[in-house]
Write an enzyme that holds these catalytic residues in place. Structure first.
Site, PDB file in Angstrom:
ATOM      1  N   LYS A 133       0.837  -1.146   0.184  1.00  0.00           N
ATOM      2  CA  LYS A 133       0.005   0.032  -0.151  1.00  0.00           C
ATOM      3  C   LYS A 133       0.862   1.337   0.061  1.00  0.00           C
ATOM      4  CE  LYS A 133      -4.481   0.723  -0.177  1.00  0.00           C
ATOM      5  NZ  LYS A 133      -5.466  -0.147  -0.512  1.00  0.00           N
TER       6      LYS A 133
HETATM    7  P1  NAD Z   1     -13.328   7.747  -3.167  1.00  0.00           P
HETATM    8  O1  NAD Z   1     -12.216   8.655  -2.531  1.00  0.00           O
HETATM    9  O2  NAD Z   1     -13.451   7.581  -4.429  1.00  0.00           O
HETATM   10  O3  NAD Z   1     -14.511   7.889  -1.923  1.00  0.00           O
HETATM   11  C1  NAD Z   1     -14.630   8.117  -0.891  1.00  0.00           C
HETATM   12  C2  NAD Z   1     -16.000   8.356  -0.232  1.00  0.00           C
HETATM   13  O4  NAD Z   1     -16.208   8.303   1.162  1.00  0.00           O
HETATM   14  C3  NAD Z   1     -16.194   9.679  -0.803  1.00  0.00           C
HETATM   15  O5  NAD Z   1     -17.596   9.890  -1.107  1.00  0.00           O
HETATM   16  C4  NAD Z   1     -16.177  10.413   0.452  1.00  0.00           C
HETATM   17  O6  NAD Z   1     -17.033  11.591   0.734  1.00  0.00           O
HETATM   18  C5  NAD Z   1     -16.791   9.471   1.534  1.00  0.00           C
HETATM   19  N1  NAD Z   1     -16.273   9.701   2.896  1.00  0.00           N
HETATM   20  C6  NAD Z   1     -15.147   9.898   3.375  1.00  0.00           C
HETATM   21  N2  NAD Z   1     -15.115  10.254   4.461  1.00  0.00           N
HETATM   22  C7  NAD Z   1     -16.397   9.852   5.329  1.00  0.00           C
HETATM   23  C8  NAD Z   1     -17.042   9.775   6.367  1.00  0.00           C
HETATM   24  N3  NAD Z   1     -16.352  10.183   7.537  1.00  0.00           N
HETATM   25  N4  NAD Z   1     -18.299   9.341   6.425  1.00  0.00           N
HETATM   26  C9  NAD Z   1     -18.966   8.999   5.192  1.00  0.00           C
HETATM   27  N5  NAD Z   1     -18.189   9.072   3.898  1.00  0.00           N
HETATM   28  C10 NAD Z   1     -16.890   9.439   3.991  1.00  0.00           C
HETATM   29  O7  NAD Z   1     -12.798   6.373  -2.286  1.00  0.00           O
HETATM   30  P2  NAD Z   1     -12.830   4.819  -3.036  1.00  0.00           P
HETATM   31  O8  NAD Z   1     -11.986   4.190  -3.885  1.00  0.00           O
HETATM   32  O9  NAD Z   1     -14.285   4.718  -3.010  1.00  0.00           O
HETATM   33  O10 NAD Z   1     -12.568   3.947  -1.517  1.00  0.00           O
HETATM   34  C11 NAD Z   1     -13.515   3.767  -0.349  1.00  0.00           C
HETATM   35  C12 NAD Z   1     -12.946   2.781   0.361  1.00  0.00           C
HETATM   36  O11 NAD Z   1     -12.929   1.440  -0.472  1.00  0.00           O
HETATM   37  C13 NAD Z   1     -11.596   2.856   1.067  1.00  0.00           C
HETATM   38  O12 NAD Z   1     -11.578   2.256   2.057  1.00  0.00           O
HETATM   39  C14 NAD Z   1     -10.712   2.162   0.082  1.00  0.00           C
HETATM   40  O13 NAD Z   1      -9.492   1.439   0.382  1.00  0.00           O
HETATM   41  C15 NAD Z   1     -11.780   0.982  -0.311  1.00  0.00           C
HETATM   42  N6  NAD Z   1     -11.251   0.341  -1.568  1.00  0.00           N
HETATM   43  C16 NAD Z   1     -11.261   0.972  -2.823  1.00  0.00           C
HETATM   44  C17 NAD Z   1     -10.971   0.303  -3.958  1.00  0.00           C
HETATM   45  C18 NAD Z   1     -10.948   0.864  -5.141  1.00  0.00           C
HETATM   46  O14 NAD Z   1     -10.912   0.202  -6.226  1.00  0.00           O
HETATM   47  N7  NAD Z   1     -11.164   2.172  -5.248  1.00  0.00           N
HETATM   48  C19 NAD Z   1     -10.614  -1.262  -3.874  1.00  0.00           C
HETATM   49  C20 NAD Z   1     -10.623  -1.850  -2.518  1.00  0.00           C
HETATM   50  C21 NAD Z   1     -10.946  -0.958  -1.430  1.00  0.00           C
END
Ligand code: NAD
Length: 443
Positions: A133
């Site tokens: 990561k």
């Molecule tokens: P992103 O930045 O696209 O979206 C994050 C979202 O969470 C946004 O809508 C933001 O406003 C919201 N958010 C942030 N803090 C918040 C809070 N306190 N309460 C409510 N909403 C809140 O990120 P993403 O890529 O969608 O990733 C989200 C999660 O999924 C992370 O934990 C990431 O590690 C995990 N993840 C992402 C991927 C990927 O392919 N993008 C893959 C596996 C896991």
């Protein structure tokens, strides 16, 4: 305060957004420390396995950690200093794989925890990668596009001692996107003198990205949700769903859940959220956000806070924002029957105990959100063979790998009589330990 060279000095308040705002990078303690939580989960799973002490000790620690401090020229000609990390947890099964996070909250412990989860996730999915990561302590929304590009290219150069298509392959995570991946791919390629698309995944399709990658994580969340509903005897068309986080993962998961017939009753983002008992159309909310609106001012819905959303009476709670959202402070108030962990590490070990005692079905993060890394793997394979598959083939391959992993977790939970998270980690850790012993302890 800026010195005569235009450099914002260490400790200056103008450096906020750089790492200097948090002198102790690992200041989060106890239940809020993501690495402590990842270790607690590991200890629980490993207690069921008969592994050599040295193997367990090796897997408790990251294999290597790179911490970088680097300057970036801002648009106003000042130089700001940023901190970034790249951590490899294990490279036993192949090149290390894991996303890059841009967030003000990034700490070394958070990156360590997420790297460890990547090792388990790749092993659970049976894809030939180790876990990694990366992260930069920055709020990307505070930077202009040009500043973000300069920061990305410099960070990519700083971590290029580790990165490579055969050694370490980044991908998007919170705060990064396909454009950021394109800059990383271009920077690495410029240093090599030729194009190396396989060095990152989650790229735009125009430069070697895979069809279906952008929505793969959310698709996987929705598909594992459907399986969990089936197991719990709930018709997806009658299911009610609440979604925390409306970024890449949450918005796609909500849209596909809606397409499966589920009623999406609530959505939140970091600024607040919306509720409508008659159901929301996630695609309309996506359009509203794309047109400059915020989730919370979407019309024809009531306001809802994040805390209220987490404790809504619904069938499925999709947590797709960030870690440590369900803790000992709110777990007893959760009323959902199923929790789908789109985010990494959204549930603390203390909360797990409470949720398990309540009989809530948890789809653990390393299974629920593994669609992203699975299609990243398919992207990497396509880049290496320079031959690309249609989206239908990608989605079929993803579904087959996901369902196989889902079934093996259910079977392991039955055999060991443990909750789903422990089962998923037991399977993954056993596979890594086996690979370690087959390779042998060098020299
Ligand atoms: P992103 O930045 O696209 O979206 C994050 C979202 O969470 C946004 O809508 C933001 O406003 C919201 N958010 C942030 N803090 C918040 C809070 N306190 N309460 C409510 N909403 C809140 O990120 P993403 O890529 O969608 O990733 C989200 C999660 O999924 C992370 O934990 C990431 O590690 C995990 N993840 C992402 C991927 C990927 O392919 N993008 C893959 C596996 C896991």
């Amino acid at each position: 305060m800026v010195d005569e060279h235009g450099i914002v000095p260490i400790g200056s308040s103008e450096g906020s957004g750089s790492f200097f705002r948090s002198p102790l990078p690992d200041r989060k303690q106890g239940e809020d420390n993501a690495y402590a939580n990842a270790l607690a989960q590991f200890e629980k799973a490993v207690s069921h396995l008969n592994l050599k002490r040295g193997v367990v000790e090796t897997l408790r620690h990251p294999k290597r950690e790179l911490s970088v401090t680097f300057p970036v020229l801002m648009d106003n000609q000042e130089v700001r200093v940023f901190r970034g990390y790249r951590v490899h947890h294990s490279a036993v099964k192949g090149p290390t794989k894991g996303g890059i996070r841009y967030s003000k909250e990034v700490t070394l412990d958070e990156v360590r925890a997420l790297a460890m989860l990547m090792t388990w996730k790749c092993a659970l999915m049976n894809i030939p990668y180790g876990g990694a990561k990366g992260g930069v302590v920055v709020d990307p929304k505070e930077l202009s596009t040009r500043e973000l590009e300069r920061l990305t290219r410099r960070y990519a150069t700083e971590i290029s001692v580790l990165m490579g298509p055969e050694s370490d392959i980044p991908a998007p995570d919170m705060g990064t996107n396909p454009q950021v991946m394109a800059w990383i791919m271009d920077t690495y390629s410029m240093h090599r003198g030729f194009s190396v698309p396989a060095v990152v995944t989650g790229k735009p399709v125009e430069i070697g990205g895979s069809l279906g990658r952008t929505e793969a994580t959310g698709r996987g969340v929705a598909e594992t949700m459907r399986e969990a509903l089936r197991i719990r005897g709930i018709d997806p068309e009658k299911a009610t769903v609440a979604v925390q986080g409306f970024g890449n993962v949450g918005s796609v998961a909500a849209r596909i859940a809606y397409e499966m017939g589920a009623k999406v009753v609530a959505i939140t983002c970091s600024k607040g959220g919306i509720f409508n008992g008659n159901g929301l159309d996630p695609q309309a909310v996506i359009r509203h956000v794309e047109e400059g609106g915020c989730v919370y001012n979407f019309p024809n819905a009531d306001g809802i806070s994040n805390e209220e959303l987490l404790t809504l009476d619904c069938d499925v709670l999709i947590v797709a924002a960030l870690e440590n959202q369900i803790t000992s402070r709110n777990a007893d108030k959760i009323r959902a029957k199923i929790i789908a962990e789109g985010a990494n590490g959204p549930t603390t070990p203390e909360a797990d105990e409470i949720l398990n005692a309540k009989g809530i079905f948890i789809i653990p993060d390393i299974l629920c959100n593994s669609g992203g890394v699975t299609v990243s793997y398919l992207e990497w394979v396509q880049d290496l063979q320079s031959f690309f598959w249609p989206v239908e083939e990608i989605n079929l391959k993803l579904q087959a790998l996901l369902m196989k992993a889902f079934e093996s977790v259910m079977e392991c939970a039955r055999i060991y009589n443990v909750p789903n998270r422990e089962a998923a980690q037991i399977l993954a850790i056993q596979r890594i330990a086996d690979a370690m012993m087959i390779r042998g302890i060098y020299p």
